[in-house]
Design an enzyme around this catalytic site. Structure first.
Site, PDB file in Angstrom:
ATOM      1  N   TYR A 112      -5.312  -1.406   9.262  1.00  0.00           N
ATOM      2  CA  TYR A 112      -5.930  -1.315   8.001  1.00  0.00           C
ATOM      3  C   TYR A 112      -7.012  -0.279   8.032  1.00  0.00           C
ATOM      4  O   TYR A 112      -7.671  -0.169   9.351  1.00  0.00           O
ATOM      5  CB  TYR A 112      -6.555  -2.757   7.408  1.00  0.00           C
ATOM      6  CG  TYR A 112      -5.208  -3.515   6.973  1.00  0.00           C
ATOM      7  CD1 TYR A 112      -4.680  -3.306   5.959  1.00  0.00           C
ATOM      8  CD2 TYR A 112      -4.672  -4.617   7.738  1.00  0.00           C
ATOM      9  CE1 TYR A 112      -3.619  -4.174   5.362  1.00  0.00           C
ATOM     10  CE2 TYR A 112      -3.872  -5.479   7.650  1.00  0.00           C
ATOM     11  CZ  TYR A 112      -3.117  -5.207   6.343  1.00  0.00           C
ATOM     12  OH  TYR A 112      -2.035  -6.021   5.914  1.00  0.00           O
TER      13      TYR A 112
ATOM     14  N   ASN B  84     -10.300   0.088   7.345  1.00  0.00           N
ATOM     15  CA  ASN B  84     -11.653  -0.068   7.683  1.00  0.00           C
ATOM     16  C   ASN B  84     -11.573   0.002   9.251  1.00  0.00           C
ATOM     17  O   ASN B  84     -12.842  -0.286   9.956  1.00  0.00           O
ATOM     18  CB  ASN B  84     -12.028  -1.161   7.143  1.00  0.00           C
ATOM     19  CG  ASN B  84     -12.441  -0.830   5.502  1.00  0.00           C
ATOM     20  OD1 ASN B  84     -12.030   0.301   5.043  1.00  0.00           O
ATOM     21  ND2 ASN B  84     -12.942  -1.653   4.906  1.00  0.00           N
TER      22      ASN B  84
ATOM     23  N   TYR C 288       0.867  -1.172   0.032  1.00  0.00           N
ATOM     24  CA  TYR C 288       0.071   0.128  -0.126  1.00  0.00           C
ATOM     25  C   TYR C 288       0.860   1.194   0.075  1.00  0.00           C
ATOM     26  O   TYR C 288       0.248   2.317  -0.229  1.00  0.00           O
ATOM     27  CB  TYR C 288      -1.019   0.079   1.385  1.00  0.00           C
ATOM     28  CG  TYR C 288      -1.919  -1.455   1.279  1.00  0.00           C
ATOM     29  CD1 TYR C 288      -2.751  -1.241   0.448  1.00  0.00           C
ATOM     30  CD2 TYR C 288      -1.691  -2.208   2.048  1.00  0.00           C
ATOM     31  CE1 TYR C 288      -3.867  -2.061   0.121  1.00  0.00           C
ATOM     32  CE2 TYR C 288      -2.536  -3.271   1.878  1.00  0.00           C
ATOM     33  CZ  TYR C 288      -3.402  -3.445   1.101  1.00  0.00           C
ATOM     34  OH  TYR C 288      -4.249  -4.459   0.989  1.00  0.00           O
TER      35      TYR C 288
ATOM     36  N   HIS D 178      -4.684   5.969  -0.958  1.00  0.00           N
ATOM     37  CA  HIS D 178      -5.499   5.965   0.283  1.00  0.00           C
ATOM     38  C   HIS D 178      -4.536   6.137   1.543  1.00  0.00           C
ATOM     39  O   HIS D 178      -4.927   6.011   2.527  1.00  0.00           O
ATOM     40  CB  HIS D 178      -5.902   4.399   0.292  1.00  0.00           C
ATOM     41  CG  HIS D 178      -7.417   4.276   0.726  1.00  0.00           C
ATOM     42  ND1 HIS D 178      -8.197   5.558   1.170  1.00  0.00           N
ATOM     43  CD2 HIS D 178      -8.192   3.147   1.540  1.00  0.00           C
ATOM     44  CE1 HIS D 178      -9.403   4.899   1.711  1.00  0.00           C
ATOM     45  NE2 HIS D 178      -9.195   3.756   1.771  1.00  0.00           N
TER      46      HIS D 178
ATOM     47  N   ASP E  90      -7.331  10.709   2.947  1.00  0.00           N
ATOM     48  CA  ASP E  90      -7.548  11.280   1.669  1.00  0.00           C
ATOM     49  C   ASP E  90      -8.788  11.572   1.319  1.00  0.00           C
ATOM     50  O   ASP E  90      -9.813  11.082   2.183  1.00  0.00           O
ATOM     51  CB  ASP E  90      -6.757   9.748   0.748  1.00  0.00           C
ATOM     52  CG  ASP E  90      -7.854   8.583   1.039  1.00  0.00           C
ATOM     53  OD1 ASP E  90      -8.632   8.315   0.284  1.00  0.00           O
ATOM     54  OD2 ASP E  90      -7.559   8.123   2.297  1.00  0.00           O
TER      55      ASP E  90
ATOM     56  N   ASN F 154     -14.212   4.996   4.584  1.00  0.00           N
ATOM     57  CA  ASN F 154     -14.547   3.779   5.688  1.00  0.00           C
ATOM     58  C   ASN F 154     -13.407   4.140   6.877  1.00  0.00           C
ATOM     59  O   ASN F 154     -13.895   3.750   8.000  1.00  0.00           O
ATOM     60  CB  ASN F 154     -14.210   2.507   4.988  1.00  0.00           C
ATOM     61  CG  ASN F 154     -15.345   1.927   4.267  1.00  0.00           C
ATOM     62  OD1 ASN F 154     -16.460   2.428   4.223  1.00  0.00           O
ATOM     63  ND2 ASN F 154     -14.949   1.523   3.176  1.00  0.00           N
TER      64      ASN F 154
END
Length: 186
Positions: A64, A66, A14, A19, A91, A112
C-alpha cells in the site's frame, strides 16, 4: 543494476484510480520491454529485465502507498543499490492531467509514498517521474486520489502514462538528464 518503482495500491478496489498512475506506468514499461511484473519478492511484484546496457528490476510495491519504502528498501539492500540507482514513478496532484515532470531530487511534496521511500532510504536524492492527476478543491484529497479518472481526462491521462513509460526506458538507455531535456518539454 537500476531499480524502477511505480507507486500504487494493490487490489481491484484501487485499479485505475489516480493514485495508481505509477502502477499503470509500470504496466506500460512492461509492454515496452516484454516484462511480466508478477514475481513476488521484497513485498512487491517484480521482474528483472535488460534495458539497453542496464540490468533493471521493475517493481510494483504491494505494501500500500503509505508503506512503499519497505519494498524499496528491501530491494535496495538485496542488490546493494544507492539512491542514485532508483527511479520512482508516481501521481502528482500539483500537475495538470497529461503533464509529466521529471526531477532528480526533491521533497515528497505531501506524497505519502515518496515520504515512506525517503524515510526508509534516508535520502531525497533519487530520480522521479511525476504524472499529473490535477486536483479538485471541492473533493477531499483522499477521495480524489482514490477516484477514477474522469472521462474528459482519460485520453490525456493515458498519453501521460505512456509518455512516463517511454521517459523511463529512455532514461535507462541514455541518462536521466537527457530524459529530462526530452520529456519535460511536453
Amino acid at each position: 543494476m537500476k531499480l524502477v518503482v511505480g507507486l500504487g495500491n494493490p487490489g481491484r478496489t484501487y485499479e485505475h484510480t489516480r493514485h495508481n498512475a505509477g502502477f499503470e506506468a509500470m504496466d506500460a514499461i512492461a509492454s515496452l520491454t516484454s516484462a511480466s511484473i508478477t514475481q513476488k519478492k521484497f513485498k512487491a511484484l517484480v521482474d528483472k529485465v535488460q534495458i539497453g546496457k542496464e540490468s533493471v528490476l521493475l517493481m510494483k510495491p504491494q505494501t500500500y502507498m503509505n508503506n512503499s519504502g519497505e519494498a524499496v528498501r528491501a530491494a535496495m539492500d538485496f542488490y546493494r543499490l544507492s539512491p542514485q540507482d532508483l527511479l520512482v514513478i508516481y501521481d502528482d496532484l500539483d500537475l495538470p492531467v497529461g503533464k509529466l515532470r521529471l526531477r532528480q531530487k526533491g521533497s515528497a511534496g505531501g506524497h505519502n509514498g515518496i515520504k515512506s521511500i525517503q524515510a526508509h532510504i534516508k535520502s531525497q536524492e533519487f530520480d522521479r517521474i511525476r504524472i499529473g492527476i490535477d486536483k479538485d478543491a471541492r473533493i477531499p484529497t483522499v477521495d480524489w486520489v482514490l477516484g477514477k479518472i474522469r472521462k474528459e481526462d482519460a485520453q490525456a491521462y493515458q498519453e501521460s502514462i505512456e509518455q512516463a513509460a517511454k521517459a523511463a526506458v529512455f532514461a535507462l538507455q541514455h541518462s536521466f538528464a537527457d530524459a529530462m531535456n526530452q520529456f519535460n518539454k511536453r
